[in-house]
Design a protein around this motif. Structure first.
Motif, PDB file in Angstrom:
ATOM      1  N   THR A 175      10.778 -27.743  -4.395  1.00 41.46           N
ATOM      2  CA  THR A 175      10.862 -27.286  -3.146  1.00 41.46           C
ATOM      3  C   THR A 175      12.064 -27.677  -2.288  1.00 41.46           C
ATOM      4  O   THR A 175      12.289 -27.198  -1.196  1.00 41.46           O
ATOM      5  CB  THR A 175       9.412 -27.763  -2.328  1.00 41.46           C
ATOM      6  N   GLY A 176      12.847 -28.815  -2.634  1.00 40.41           N
ATOM      7  CA  GLY A 176      13.858 -29.178  -1.963  1.00 40.41           C
ATOM      8  C   GLY A 176      13.323 -30.059  -0.673  1.00 40.41           C
ATOM      9  O   GLY A 176      14.167 -30.722  -0.074  1.00 40.41           O
ATOM     10  N   ALA A 177      11.946 -30.444  -0.731  1.00 45.95           N
ATOM     11  CA  ALA A 177      11.587 -31.219   0.535  1.00 45.95           C
ATOM     12  C   ALA A 177      11.995 -32.630   0.217  1.00 45.95           C
ATOM     13  O   ALA A 177      12.138 -33.273  -0.963  1.00 45.95           O
ATOM     14  CB  ALA A 177      10.166 -30.921   0.615  1.00 45.95           C
ATOM     15  N   CYS A 178      12.310 -33.204   1.477  1.00 44.93           N
ATOM     16  CA  CYS A 178      12.427 -34.825   1.430  1.00 44.93           C
ATOM     17  C   CYS A 178      11.371 -35.497   2.188  1.00 44.93           C
ATOM     18  O   CYS A 178      11.083 -35.155   3.450  1.00 44.93           O
ATOM     19  CB  CYS A 178      13.733 -34.925   1.853  1.00 44.93           C
ATOM     20  N   LEU A 179      10.525 -36.411   1.865  1.00 47.32           N
ATOM     21  CA  LEU A 179       9.683 -36.969   2.176  1.00 47.32           C
ATOM     22  C   LEU A 179      10.320 -38.040   3.471  1.00 47.32           C
ATOM     23  O   LEU A 179      11.192 -38.808   3.147  1.00 47.32           O
ATOM     24  CB  LEU A 179       8.771 -38.090   1.315  1.00 47.32           C
ATOM     25  N   ASP A 180       9.741 -37.928   4.711  1.00 46.15           N
ATOM     26  CA  ASP A 180      10.337 -38.836   5.760  1.00 46.15           C
ATOM     27  C   ASP A 180       9.875 -40.128   5.713  1.00 46.15           C
ATOM     28  O   ASP A 180       8.787 -40.621   4.865  1.00 46.15           O
ATOM     29  CB  ASP A 180      10.310 -38.217   7.042  1.00 46.15           C
ATOM     30  N   GLN A 181      10.161 -41.132   6.491  1.00 50.55           N
ATOM     31  CA  GLN A 181       9.978 -42.614   6.359  1.00 50.55           C
ATOM     32  C   GLN A 181       8.610 -42.656   6.598  1.00 50.55           C
ATOM     33  O   GLN A 181       7.744 -43.646   5.843  1.00 50.55           O
ATOM     34  CB  GLN A 181      10.791 -43.074   7.555  1.00 50.55           C
TER      35      GLN A 181
END
Length: 384
Positions: A175-181
């Motif tokens: 998906t290219g998604a990045c989990l945030d902090q």
């Protein structure tokens, strides 16, 4: 695949869409291949030259079963300087790519029937690898409306007495998604409360475009329960060298080393020497490559959202875009086939990444903007 000489476990195996694209790549002479995540970059010449100088110096024998000590030192040095994360050389093992590392990890931690929670869409091999070691994949669907972030309440609802681990892949393939902090800390809290392991696939850590990448093991309380999978394949354009690493507590590293003795004993010596030079030159190699991938995905994002009936979220990381094709009324396989046959553009159907990947296709921006322009010029002409 049924045959009397094959294990019955594999009689009903079906070739995945991911595997099928290898043959399709040869179908048309003018094909533009946006399928597999194999960078168009050639490994930096200085890495190749230094590695082969080392080969001439004698680095052609078996390496230490944990990995070249010099490479382990450089990996530890990188994590300390970049993330203030301390590692001993007994907490690092070189492996034959991250997929090899994942298999060793799953073999080490799972008893028959143990459950691993896998956010979906997922990197295709996860599911099969968990089954291969007699574990049970438990799917946690993520959704475009949530920017493919993990719903922590849904995560908690899937935990049972047999849950052993959670897979966290950020930046995410496909998906290219990045989990945030916030999400990383929430997942960490769940893992600690339920005494679970987190398997952190951080292969695309060098390609986080909207925020600084944060390794899961650096979250408070997580080092002792995080197993990190890293790779030189994407950050350094070294896919063919087949070299990666596992970071884990020393007892875990000892276990996977023992398992690997019956598989391949050690990672290739010459590849490990190349990795040493790659990580030393990380800034000069990775930064321009990451900037180029960002330019590519931003161009592709713009072009995709100009084409009727398809859309995609703004790029967050990796060189992948997970394109929504639901409005076309076609399945992901049908759409992929249409793009191949009518535009000679090869992509991967979203169904290759799990049930919730249906209605999407994955595009890998592993060609330059000029080739992407040609690809989207062709796609625009398809009757959707």
């Amino acid at each position: 695949m049924k045959h009397r000489f094959l294990s019955k476990r594999y009689w009903n195996s079906i070739t995945t869409p991911m595997a099928e694209v290898v043959d399709l790549a040869y179908k048309y002479d003018d094909l533009i291949n946006l399928s597999l995540g194999d960078p168009d970059y050639i490994t930096d010449k200085s890495i190749i030259d230094e590695a082969f100088l080392d080969a001439h110096k004698g680095h052609t024998r078996y390496a230490d079963s944990l990995g070249d000590p010099e490479l382990r030192y450089e990996i530890a040095n990188f994590y300390q300087k970049t993330y203030n994360h301390e590692l001993s050389d007994r907490e690092i093992m070189s492996v034959v790519g991250a997929c090899h590392g994942m298999y060793l990890v799953l073999e080490a931690i799972l008893d028959d029937g143990d459950e691993v929670i896998v956010p979906e869409p997922y990197f295709t091999p996860y599911y099969n690898q968990i089954q291969l070691v007699r574990g049970k994949p438990v799917i946690l669907e993520t959704y475009e409306k949530d920017h493919f972030q993990i719903d922590v309440e849904k995560l908690k609802s899937l935990i049972t007495n047999r849950t052993k681990a959670i897979v966290v892949n950020t930046p995410n393939n496909p998906t290219g998604a990045c989990l945030d902090q916030e999400h990383l800390q929430a997942i960490a809290k769940v893992a600690i409360e339920h005494d679970l392991i987190v398997i952190a696939d951080e292969v695309y850590g060098g390609f986080s475009f909207q925020r600084e990448f944060v390794p899961m093991a650096t979250i408070e309380g997580m080092k002792e329960r995080t197993i990190t999978l890293g790779s030189f394949s994407k950050d350094y354009a070294m896919t063919g060298w087949r070299i990666g690493y596992v970071l884990a507590p020393s007892y875990m590293i000892d276990c996977i080393r023992d398992i690997n003795e019956g598989i391949c004993f050690c990672a290739p010596s010459i590849s490990q020497r190349a990795a040493i030079y790659a990580i030393r030159m990380r800034e000069s190699i990775l930064k321009p490559m990451a900037e180029e991938y960002k330019k590519r995905v931003e161009y592709a994002y713009k072009r995709i959202n100009e084409i009727p009936k398809i859309s995609v979220l703004p790029p967050q990381g990796t060189f992948y875009l997970f394109v929504n094709i639901k409005e076309t009324g076609l399945s992901s396989v049908e759409m992929s086939k249409k793009m191949l046959e009518e535009a000679h553009v090869l992509v991967i159907p979203g169904s290759a990444f799990g049930k919730s990947g249906e209605g999407y296709i994955r595009i890998a921006c592993t060609v330059g903007v000029d080739r992407l322009k040609e690809a989207f010029d062709r796609i625009e002409k398809i009757n959707l």
